[in-house]
Each structure stands twice: as C-alpha cells, then as structure tokens.
Design a protein around this motif. Structure first.
Motif, PDB file in Angstrom:
ATOM      1  N   MET A 113      57.276  43.482  33.800  1.00  0.00           N
ATOM      2  CA  MET A 113      56.526  42.218  33.880  1.00  0.00           C
ATOM      3  C   MET A 113      55.147  42.350  33.239  1.00  0.00           C
ATOM      4  O   MET A 113      54.699  41.468  32.502  1.00  0.00           O
ATOM      5  CB  MET A 113      56.383  41.805  35.358  1.00  0.00           C
ATOM      6  CG  MET A 113      55.480  40.620  35.615  1.00  0.00           C
ATOM      7  SD  MET A 113      53.716  41.043  35.705  1.00  0.00           S
ATOM      8  CE  MET A 113      53.542  41.674  37.357  1.00  0.00           C
TER       9      MET A 113
ATOM     10  N   ALA B 247      54.614  35.311  36.925  1.00  0.00           N
ATOM     11  CA  ALA B 247      54.309  36.485  37.746  1.00  0.00           C
ATOM     12  C   ALA B 247      53.178  36.198  38.740  1.00  0.00           C
ATOM     13  O   ALA B 247      52.194  36.926  38.804  1.00  0.00           O
ATOM     14  CB  ALA B 247      53.982  37.677  36.843  1.00  0.00           C
TER      15      ALA B 247
ATOM     16  N   CYS C  61      52.620  36.479  41.863  1.00  0.00           N
ATOM     17  CA  CYS C  61      52.148  37.391  42.927  1.00  0.00           C
ATOM     18  C   CYS C  61      51.589  38.687  42.345  1.00  0.00           C
ATOM     19  O   CYS C  61      51.164  39.564  43.090  1.00  0.00           O
ATOM     20  CB  CYS C  61      53.260  37.669  43.923  1.00  0.00           C
ATOM     21  SG  CYS C  61      54.487  38.839  43.336  1.00  0.00           S
ATOM     22  N   GLY C  62      51.626  38.820  41.031  1.00  0.00           N
ATOM     23  CA  GLY C  62      51.034  39.996  40.403  1.00  0.00           C
ATOM     24  C   GLY C  62      51.845  41.269  40.556  1.00  0.00           C
ATOM     25  O   GLY C  62      51.341  42.360  40.345  1.00  0.00           O
ATOM     26  N   GLY C  63      53.098  41.131  40.927  1.00  0.00           N
ATOM     27  CA  GLY C  63      53.965  42.309  40.977  1.00  0.00           C
ATOM     28  C   GLY C  63      54.267  42.806  42.377  1.00  0.00           C
ATOM     29  O   GLY C  63      54.756  43.913  42.552  1.00  0.00           O
TER      30      GLY C  63
ATOM     31  N   CYS D 288      56.478  41.632  44.439  1.00  0.00           N
ATOM     32  CA  CYS D 288      57.822  41.253  44.875  1.00  0.00           C
ATOM     33  C   CYS D 288      57.759  40.118  45.891  1.00  0.00           C
ATOM     34  O   CYS D 288      58.457  40.120  46.898  1.00  0.00           O
ATOM     35  CB  CYS D 288      58.582  42.457  45.445  1.00  0.00           C
ATOM     36  SG  CYS D 288      60.369  42.197  45.509  1.00  0.00           S
ATOM     37  N   ALA D 289      56.883  39.140  45.640  1.00  0.00           N
ATOM     38  CA  ALA D 289      56.671  38.074  46.619  1.00  0.00           C
ATOM     39  C   ALA D 289      56.697  36.679  45.999  1.00  0.00           C
ATOM     40  O   ALA D 289      56.252  35.729  46.620  1.00  0.00           O
ATOM     41  CB  ALA D 289      55.337  38.292  47.323  1.00  0.00           C
ATOM     42  N   CYS D 290      57.224  36.537  44.753  1.00  0.00           N
ATOM     43  CA  CYS D 290      57.200  35.191  44.169  1.00  0.00           C
ATOM     44  C   CYS D 290      58.441  34.829  43.358  1.00  0.00           C
ATOM     45  O   CYS D 290      58.769  33.669  43.234  1.00  0.00           O
ATOM     46  CB  CYS D 290      55.962  35.026  43.290  1.00  0.00           C
ATOM     47  SG  CYS D 290      56.054  35.920  41.718  1.00  0.00           S
ATOM     48  N   ALA D 291      59.093  35.780  42.755  1.00  0.00           N
ATOM     49  CA  ALA D 291      60.293  35.565  41.921  1.00  0.00           C
ATOM     50  C   ALA D 291      59.998  34.844  40.600  1.00  0.00           C
ATOM     51  O   ALA D 291      60.927  34.430  39.922  1.00  0.00           O
ATOM     52  CB  ALA D 291      61.387  34.826  42.688  1.00  0.00           C
TER      53      ALA D 291
ATOM     54  N   CYS E  96      58.834  36.233  38.004  1.00  0.00           N
ATOM     55  CA  CYS E  96      58.939  37.215  36.916  1.00  0.00           C
ATOM     56  C   CYS E  96      60.414  37.496  36.622  1.00  0.00           C
ATOM     57  O   CYS E  96      60.752  38.537  36.082  1.00  0.00           O
ATOM     58  CB  CYS E  96      58.217  38.505  37.290  1.00  0.00           C
ATOM     59  SG  CYS E  96      58.963  39.310  38.720  1.00  0.00           S
TER      60      CYS E  96
ATOM     61  N   LEU F 273      63.979  41.069  38.973  1.00  0.00           N
ATOM     62  CA  LEU F 273      62.551  40.742  38.952  1.00  0.00           C
ATOM     63  C   LEU F 273      61.880  41.805  38.083  1.00  0.00           C
ATOM     64  O   LEU F 273      61.938  43.003  38.392  1.00  0.00           O
ATOM     65  CB  LEU F 273      61.978  40.744  40.367  1.00  0.00           C
ATOM     66  CG  LEU F 273      62.561  39.648  41.281  1.00  0.00           C
ATOM     67  CD1 LEU F 273      61.944  39.744  42.666  1.00  0.00           C
ATOM     68  CD2 LEU F 273      62.360  38.266  40.707  1.00  0.00           C
TER      69      LEU F 273
ATOM     70  N   CYS G 277      58.959  42.681  37.654  1.00  0.00           N
ATOM     71  CA  CYS G 277      57.875  43.493  38.223  1.00  0.00           C
ATOM     72  C   CYS G 277      58.411  44.678  39.012  1.00  0.00           C
ATOM     73  O   CYS G 277      57.643  45.571  39.377  1.00  0.00           O
ATOM     74  CB  CYS G 277      56.957  42.655  39.111  1.00  0.00           C
ATOM     75  SG  CYS G 277      57.678  42.167  40.687  1.00  0.00           S
TER      76      CYS G 277
HETATM   77 FE1  FES Z   1      56.009  38.156  41.839  1.00  0.00          FE
HETATM   78 FE2  FES Z   1      57.487  39.809  40.399  1.00  0.00          FE
HETATM   79  S1  FES Z   1      55.542  39.060  39.932  1.00  0.00           S
HETATM   80  S2  FES Z   1      57.960  38.934  42.308  1.00  0.00           S
END
Ligand code: FES
Length: 104
Positions: A24, A36, A38-40, A42-45, A47, A82, A84
């Motif tokens: 990502m 992206a 949530c910046g990586g 794993c909290a937004c999907a 990416c 994902l 990220c």
């Molecule tokens: Fe949010 Fe990957 S950047 S889940």
C-alpha cells in the motif's frame, strides 16, 4: 525491484519497490490513487487490491484480522487482499496487483 500495479483505467504501472514497505505504501508513495484511510492499521479496507493469480499462492495467507476487514470492502474476490498487509520483500519482485474499485 518492482511491483506492477494496474490502475482503475486498466493502465499498468511499474513501481520501484522497497524492502520492508507495505505494498500500500509503495502504491501511495508513487502517486497512484489508493485511499488507505487508516494508514495501514488493517482497519479500513480502502487499500483493497486484487493479486494476480500467478502470485496468490506465493504470498502468506491473510490473517483473520485481514479477512474480517475485507468483509467491508467492495467487490471482494478470491484474490482480494489488503495491500497494507503485504510487506514487500525481494521475493515479491515483480508482484502484480490491480487496484479494486473505490466507494464513491
Ligand atoms: Fe486501512 Fe489497509 S490501509 S486496511
């Protein structure tokens, strides 16, 4: 080392990849449109990418956390990941992914 990223217009981009970076981050840093949010973490999907089928088995299995979060993504396919959660390393030189559709 490179990754190959197909954008939402079907154009393939060859991006310089750096070991230890999230896929990502490589996509975002090189200016392709990936939210992206949530910046990586794993909290937004947002990416979400599709991994080329030749590469699917070469990546580690997604964690339960990633699988749960993918439930929130649009148009999920068997090869959805994902980006990220994929940490680039030299074994992934040439990795091919396609950006998934974005929520408008
Ligand atoms: Fe949010 Fe990957 S950047 S889940």
């Amino acid at each position: 080392m490179k990754i190959l990223v197909t954008d939402r217009d079907g154009v393939e981009h060859s991006l310089d990849a750096i070991e230890g970076w999230r896929v990502m981050e490589i996509i975002r840093d090189r200016g392709l449109p990936i939210k992206a949010e949530c910046g990586g973490a794993c909290a937004c999907a947002t990416c979400h990418v599709y991994v080329d089928e030749t590469w699917q088995a070469r990546l580690p299995e997604p964690t339960d956390e990633e699988i749960d979060m993918l439930d929130n993504a649009l148009e999920v396919e068997d090869n959805s990941r994902l980006s990220c959660q994929i940490i680039f390393n030299p074994e992934y030189d040439g990795l091919k992914v396609t950006l998934a559709p974005e929520d408008m």
